[in-house]
Design a protein around this motif. Sequence first.
Motif, mmCIF file in Angstrom:
data_model
loop_
_atom_site.group_PDB
_atom_site.id
_atom_site.type_symbol
_atom_site.label_atom_id
_atom_site.label_comp_id
_atom_site.label_asym_id
_atom_site.label_seq_id
_atom_site.Cartn_x
_atom_site.Cartn_y
_atom_site.Cartn_z
ATOM 1 N N ALA A 144 0.851 -1.182 0.000
ATOM 2 C CA ALA A 144 0.000 0.000 0.000
ATOM 3 C C ALA A 144 0.886 1.230 0.000
ATOM 4 C CB ALA A 144 -0.928 0.021 1.206
ATOM 5 N N LYS A 145 0.408 2.287 -0.627
ATOM 6 C CA LYS A 145 1.114 3.556 -0.633
ATOM 7 C C LYS A 145 0.644 4.382 0.560
ATOM 8 C CE LYS A 145 2.632 7.147 -3.859
ATOM 9 N NZ LYS A 145 2.456 7.717 -5.224
ATOM 10 N N THR A 146 1.555 5.217 1.074
ATOM 11 C CA THR A 146 1.243 6.002 2.252
ATOM 12 C C THR A 146 2.005 7.311 2.228
ATOM 13 O OG1 THR A 146 1.235 5.994 4.677
ATOM 14 C CG2 THR A 146 3.123 4.992 3.616
ATOM 15 N N THR A 147 1.521 8.279 2.973
ATOM 16 C CA THR A 147 2.332 9.435 3.336
ATOM 17 C C THR A 147 1.847 9.938 4.685
ATOM 18 O OG1 THR A 147 3.349 11.481 2.541
ATOM 19 C CG2 THR A 147 0.970 11.296 2.264
ATOM 20 N N THR A 148 2.787 10.317 5.527
ATOM 21 C CA THR A 148 2.480 10.778 6.874
ATOM 22 C C THR A 148 2.692 12.282 6.956
ATOM 23 O OG1 THR A 148 2.986 8.671 7.934
ATOM 24 C CG2 THR A 148 3.192 10.645 9.292
ATOM 25 N N VAL A 149 1.698 12.989 7.475
ATOM 26 C CA VAL A 149 1.763 14.442 7.629
ATOM 27 C C VAL A 149 2.278 14.747 9.031
ATOM 28 C CG1 VAL A 149 0.489 16.609 7.588
ATOM 29 C CG2 VAL A 149 -0.122 14.764 5.996
ATOM 30 N N VAL A 150 3.467 15.347 9.078
ATOM 31 C CA VAL A 150 4.130 15.699 10.326
ATOM 32 C C VAL A 150 3.957 17.202 10.552
ATOM 33 C CG1 VAL A 150 6.325 15.657 11.582
ATOM 34 C CG2 VAL A 150 5.816 13.871 9.889
ATOM 35 N N SER A 151 3.574 17.576 11.765
ATOM 36 C CA SER A 151 3.423 19.008 12.065
ATOM 37 C C SER A 151 4.792 19.682 12.128
ATOM 38 C CB SER A 151 2.695 19.179 13.403
ATOM 39 O OG SER A 151 1.368 18.703 13.299
ATOM 40 N N PRO A 152 4.852 20.972 11.715
ATOM 41 C CA PRO A 152 3.735 21.887 11.448
ATOM 42 C C PRO A 152 3.169 21.810 10.046
ATOM 43 C CG PRO A 152 5.782 23.092 11.293
ATOM 44 C CD PRO A 152 6.150 21.701 11.701
ATOM 45 N N GLY A 153 3.550 20.821 9.250
ATOM 46 C CA GLY A 153 2.933 20.676 7.937
ATOM 47 C C GLY A 153 3.905 20.258 6.864
ATOM 48 N N ARG A 154 4.290 18.963 6.872
ATOM 49 C CA ARG A 154 5.174 18.449 5.835
ATOM 50 C C ARG A 154 5.035 16.929 5.804
ATOM 51 N NH1 ARG A 154 9.546 14.811 7.506
ATOM 52 N NH2 ARG A 154 10.156 15.356 9.635
ATOM 53 N N PHE A 155 5.567 16.308 4.745
ATOM 54 C CA PHE A 155 5.522 14.859 4.618
ATOM 55 C C PHE A 155 6.750 14.213 5.243
ATOM 56 C CE2 PHE A 155 3.180 15.570 0.388
ATOM 57 C CZ PHE A 155 1.948 15.491 0.995
ATOM 58 N N ASP A 156 6.553 13.077 5.899
ATOM 59 C CA ASP A 156 7.659 12.173 6.182
ATOM 60 C C ASP A 156 8.129 11.635 4.837
ATOM 61 O OD1 ASP A 156 9.264 9.902 6.874
ATOM 62 O OD2 ASP A 156 8.220 9.746 8.785
ATOM 63 N N ARG A 157 9.435 11.718 4.592
ATOM 64 C CA ARG A 157 9.973 11.267 3.299
ATOM 65 C C ARG A 157 10.073 9.753 3.203
ATOM 66 N NH1 ARG A 157 8.984 16.591 3.355
ATOM 67 N NH2 ARG A 157 10.223 17.757 1.835
ATOM 68 N N SER A 158 10.069 9.073 4.336
ATOM 69 C CA SER A 158 10.052 7.613 4.362
ATOM 70 C C SER A 158 8.606 7.136 4.492
ATOM 71 C CB SER A 158 10.879 7.105 5.549
ATOM 72 O OG SER A 158 10.148 7.223 6.758
ATOM 73 N N PRO A 159 8.370 5.813 4.511
ATOM 74 C CA PRO A 159 7.004 5.335 4.762
ATOM 75 C C PRO A 159 6.553 5.523 6.212
ATOM 76 C CG PRO A 159 8.324 3.687 3.586
ATOM 77 C CD PRO A 159 9.279 4.719 4.094
ATOM 78 N N VAL B 7 9.770 30.607 9.204
ATOM 79 C CA VAL B 7 9.052 31.541 8.343
ATOM 80 C C VAL B 7 7.952 30.790 7.597
ATOM 81 C CG1 VAL B 7 10.890 33.240 8.091
ATOM 82 C CG2 VAL B 7 10.866 31.256 6.592
ATOM 83 N N GLY B 8 6.951 31.545 7.148
ATOM 84 C CA GLY B 8 5.720 30.940 6.675
ATOM 85 C C GLY B 8 5.781 30.224 5.347
ATOM 86 N N ASP B 9 6.853 30.381 4.569
ATOM 87 C CA ASP B 9 6.888 29.704 3.273
ATOM 88 C C ASP B 9 7.088 28.207 3.414
ATOM 89 O OD1 ASP B 9 9.490 30.017 4.215
ATOM 90 O OD2 ASP B 9 10.351 30.266 2.197
ATOM 91 N N GLN B 10 7.786 27.763 4.454
ATOM 92 C CA GLN B 10 8.065 26.349 4.646
ATOM 93 C C GLN B 10 7.434 25.771 5.921
ATOM 94 O OE1 GLN B 10 9.870 24.264 2.535
ATOM 95 N NE2 GLN B 10 9.792 25.987 1.100
ATOM 96 N N TRP B 11 7.187 26.613 6.893
ATOM 97 C CA TRP B 11 6.828 26.125 8.217
ATOM 98 C C TRP B 11 5.328 26.215 8.519
ATOM 99 C CZ3 TRP B 11 10.272 23.686 11.395
ATOM 100 C CH2 TRP B 11 11.633 23.792 11.051
ATOM 101 N N HIS B 12 4.551 26.795 7.639
ATOM 102 C CA HIS B 12 3.103 26.874 7.833
ATOM 103 C C HIS B 12 2.767 27.529 9.177
ATOM 104 C CE1 HIS B 12 2.482 24.354 4.294
ATOM 105 N NE2 HIS B 12 3.492 23.632 4.734
ATOM 106 N N VAL B 13 3.438 28.658 9.428
ATOM 107 C CA VAL B 13 3.177 29.434 10.641
ATOM 108 C C VAL B 13 2.598 30.781 10.241
ATOM 109 C CG1 VAL B 13 4.971 28.317 12.003
ATOM 110 C CG2 VAL B 13 5.555 30.333 10.658
ATOM 111 N N SER B 14 1.835 31.372 11.176
ATOM 112 C CA SER B 14 1.203 32.666 10.894
ATOM 113 C C SER B 14 1.890 33.814 11.598
ATOM 114 C CB SER B 14 -0.278 32.621 11.326
ATOM 115 O OG SER B 14 -0.384 32.315 12.704
ATOM 116 N N GLU B 15 2.812 33.485 12.539
ATOM 117 C CA GLU B 15 3.500 34.547 13.273
ATOM 118 C C GLU B 15 5.009 34.355 13.163
ATOM 119 O OE1 GLU B 15 2.133 34.620 17.263
ATOM 120 O OE2 GLU B 15 0.053 34.940 16.728
#
Length: 344
Positions: free
Chosen positions: A241-256, A336-344
């Motif tokens: 099965a294919k998977t992707t895990t969303v790790v906070s503050p907002g990105r993919f785990d590059r491994s399974p 910063v908000g371009d990569q980290w999905h933060v508002s402040e």
Amino acid sequence: MPFSRSISVVGCHAEGEVGDVITGGVLDVPGKTMFDKMIHFWTQKDSLRNLLLNEPRGRSSMCTNLVLPPCDPRADAGFLILESEEYAPMSGSNTICTTTVLLETGMIPMKEPITQLSLDTAAGLVTVTAECEAGKCKNVSFDNVPAFVFELDYKVDVPGIGTVSVDIAWGGMMFAVVDAGSVGLTIENRFGPKLVEYGEKIKRAIQKVYTPVHPENPRLGPVSILCFTHPLEEGPRGKTAKTTTVVSPGRFDRSPCGTATCARLAVLHARGELKPHETFIHKSITGTEFITHIRGTTKVGKYDAVLPTVKGRAWITSYKTVVLDSSDPFPEGFRVGDQWHVSE
């Protein structure tokens, strides 16, 4: 040189996920268990995590592991897992990275063709088997702590999405497992921003209405990580099965994601889709894979649980000394908000 910190780090990745390993420059802390040590760092010495993982030294898509003396006398070493938003009690990719570094640097003697060792984690004792040849860890297999399901098909109302059906399971971290197709998505890079957005929204919605309680350590919650999945397929090497895990503050785990894989094993077994000793191959969005199976079953409190075994590979990428200049205006880095999905 006016450095206030100097930390020795071995760069490493497991199936694409960065899991650097601190090998010097950080002292041990008090604690009867690795969980106690994790809480000590989190509450009293969190500047270390911020320094290494925030920019300009770190980035959102990486983890760092801290090798410490074990608390469990059966263990060869202990380690803590530093992530961007939290200290993870357990991580498969980071276990594979840490084992590879411990053996390939000689911190623990390598025995060919098989080295067996035990690692003390905040989630409990993890036993490891490494296949070794010519000084290299060819692969690392770990027997994780028991994994089990809290809820199947739990309905949660998510602002901007609607009602979402989630499975909530422990795999070494508290997971929400969601079929990507149920929210109109597939696990492809072209849907990357939407998968991250939905994953973070679903996690926040769950946290407001449901907190799973681990029978052996109630402080291990709440749900802090989410695994999107595709349905099982039959392949020549076993079920996949294919998977992707969303790790906070907002990105993919590059491994399974090893703990996601363990949570998925528990869900698949609870649904009757995977039996003990059947091979299950979890494939990441980058195309890498973990080869897994359920080695047995047990009980954790009132919950039926599985005993997961996960195998993957890691590679050392660098040897570096991370320093903090006394005059650096960012002693704990920044986001910063371009990569980290933060508002402040």
